[in-house]
Design a protein around this motif. Structure first.
Motif, PDB file in Angstrom:
ATOM      1  N   VAL A  99      -9.798   2.430   8.519  1.00 15.99           N
ATOM      2  CA  VAL A  99      -9.751   1.605   7.315  1.00 15.99           C
ATOM      3  C   VAL A  99      -9.166   2.457   6.193  1.00 15.99           C
ATOM      4  N   LEU A 100      -8.121   1.971   5.549  1.00 18.74           N
ATOM      5  CA  LEU A 100      -7.420   2.719   4.513  1.00 18.74           C
ATOM      6  C   LEU A 100      -7.642   2.092   3.150  1.00 18.74           C
ATOM      7  N   ILE A 101      -8.044   2.915   2.185  1.00 19.14           N
ATOM      8  CA  ILE A 101      -8.105   2.457   0.796  1.00 19.14           C
ATOM      9  C   ILE A 101      -6.710   2.599   0.198  1.00 19.14           C
ATOM     10  N   SER A 102      -6.130   1.476  -0.191  1.00 18.24           N
ATOM     11  CA  SER A 102      -4.794   1.458  -0.777  1.00 18.24           C
ATOM     12  C   SER A 102      -4.887   0.836  -2.164  1.00 18.24           C
ATOM     13  N   SER A 103      -3.758   0.430  -2.717  1.00 23.53           N
ATOM     14  CA  SER A 103      -3.731  -0.086  -4.084  1.00 23.53           C
ATOM     15  C   SER A 103      -3.068  -1.455  -4.152  1.00 23.53           C
ATOM     16  N   ALA A 104      -3.563  -2.285  -5.067  1.00 23.28           N
ATOM     17  CA  ALA A 104      -2.975  -3.608  -5.280  1.00 23.28           C
ATOM     18  C   ALA A 104      -1.540  -3.509  -5.777  1.00 23.28           C
ATOM     19  N   ALA A 105      -1.156  -2.363  -6.329  1.00 27.24           N
ATOM     20  CA  ALA A 105       0.201  -2.177  -6.841  1.00 27.24           C
ATOM     21  C   ALA A 105       1.169  -1.692  -5.771  1.00 27.24           C
ATOM     22  N   THR A 106       0.732  -1.640  -4.523  1.00 21.87           N
ATOM     23  CA  THR A 106       1.580  -1.115  -3.453  1.00 21.87           C
ATOM     24  C   THR A 106       2.771  -2.029  -3.200  1.00 21.87           C
ATOM     25  N   ARG A 107       3.953  -1.433  -3.280  1.00 18.32           N
ATOM     26  CA  ARG A 107       5.212  -2.095  -2.963  1.00 18.32           C
ATOM     27  C   ARG A 107       6.098  -1.070  -2.257  1.00 18.32           C
ATOM     28  N   GLU A 108       7.144  -1.524  -1.600  1.00 16.45           N
ATOM     29  CA  GLU A 108       8.084  -0.580  -1.008  1.00 16.45           C
ATOM     30  C   GLU A 108       8.689   0.262  -2.121  1.00 16.45           C
TER      31      GLU A 108
END
Length: 282
Positions: A99-108
């Motif tokens: 399970v990875l904690i990422s960000s809502a702002a993640t884009r390419e």
């Protein structure tokens, strides 16, 4: 079942471990950290350093489900390397579900863009892990609360433009992560952990003013003005760059997303920004 929390000594890691303890069940928790002595019982503390992949491989042994929490490292390129090292070590150690904690702002995006490491980490995880879940978080409500004292001194809450942000509390993010780790049916899913409302800059200033009893106004500045104010406040350059980047994503609407994922995963409604500010020590 053995559940691992990588980044266990940070505020989020400690909160996830506490949430796992409260929920009970037939599992044991492992806290992986550069300072394993800080991991509190009944969790087992293990040494693991994102910058030393060999320590991670050993630390992840026997873990069935693993939560990877990013380090608070804003050095260019560091977070991307750390994510890749953690994912590869987990796969090599036989972790069944990451399970990875990422960000809502993640884009390419490409480095040195602040959220580029989250994009590359997500892609690497999807290609590499046998089973995975990605939990994208909105901006911390507690982080906004921490800036309140500085803003209240000047009477100005600055921004690069008006924006809407669905601030999420750390406790709610931790509860959502625990829900994934303990639950079933989450493999291959993307979730967005958000607060219950997207709040504008003017609304944020009004809330802070109401809670403190001091006047505070949201003011739009250009980048040079905002950067100058942060320099004047004594904030280190690398953190200023990160804060400017975050503001740009605020204005772009990348944190203007509200979902029911926290309530679904945590089993309780998420706290509002008002509730977090009210509970923050003055």
């Amino acid at each position: 079942m053995k559940i691992g929390i990588s980044g266990a000594s940070g505020q989020l890691g400690k909160t996830v471990l506490a949430e796992l303890k409260v929920r009970g069940g037939h599992h044991s928790a492992v806290g992986i950290s550069r300072t394993p002595e800080t991991v509190q019982s009944p969790a087992e503390g293990r040494h693991g350093d994102y910058d030393r992949p060999d320590t991670l491989t050993k630390a992840y042994e026997g873990v069935k489900r693993l939560l990877i929490i990013p380090a608070a490292d804003v050095r260019p390129g560091a977070r991307g390397r750390q994510f890749a090292a953690a994912i590869d070590a987990a796969v090599n150690s036989g972790v069944e579900h990451i399970v990875l904690i990422s960000s809502a702002a993640t884009r390419e995006a490409e480095e040195p863009e602040m959220f580029a490491p989250y994009w590359t980490a997500e892609q690497h995880l999807i290609r590499t892990a046998p089973r995975w879940t990605i939990l994208r978080m909105n901006y911390y409500a507690e982080s906004l609360a921490q800036t309140a004292s500085m803003s209240l001194r000047s009477g100005i809450l600055p921004g690069l433009g008006e924006s809407r942000v669905a601030f999420v509390s750390r406790d709610d993010l931790a509860a959502a992560a625990a829900g994934i780790l303990l639950g079933e049916g989450h493999a291959g899913a993307f979730y967005n952990a958000t607060g219950p409302d997207a709040v504008t800059g003017a609304q944020r200033a009004a809330l802070m003013s109401e809670m403190s009893g001091k006047p505070l106004h949201f003011t739009v500045l250009d980048e040079a003005q905002l950067r100058g104010g942060l320099v004047q406040a004594g904030i280190p350059k690398e953190y200023i760059d990160a804060m400017i980047d975050i503001e740009k994503h605020f204005v772009a609407g990348d944190f203007n997303i509200v979902t029911g994922d926290v309530e679904r995963l945590a089993g309780r409604r998420p706290r509002s920004l008002r509730e977090v500010l009210k509970a923050t020590p003055k």
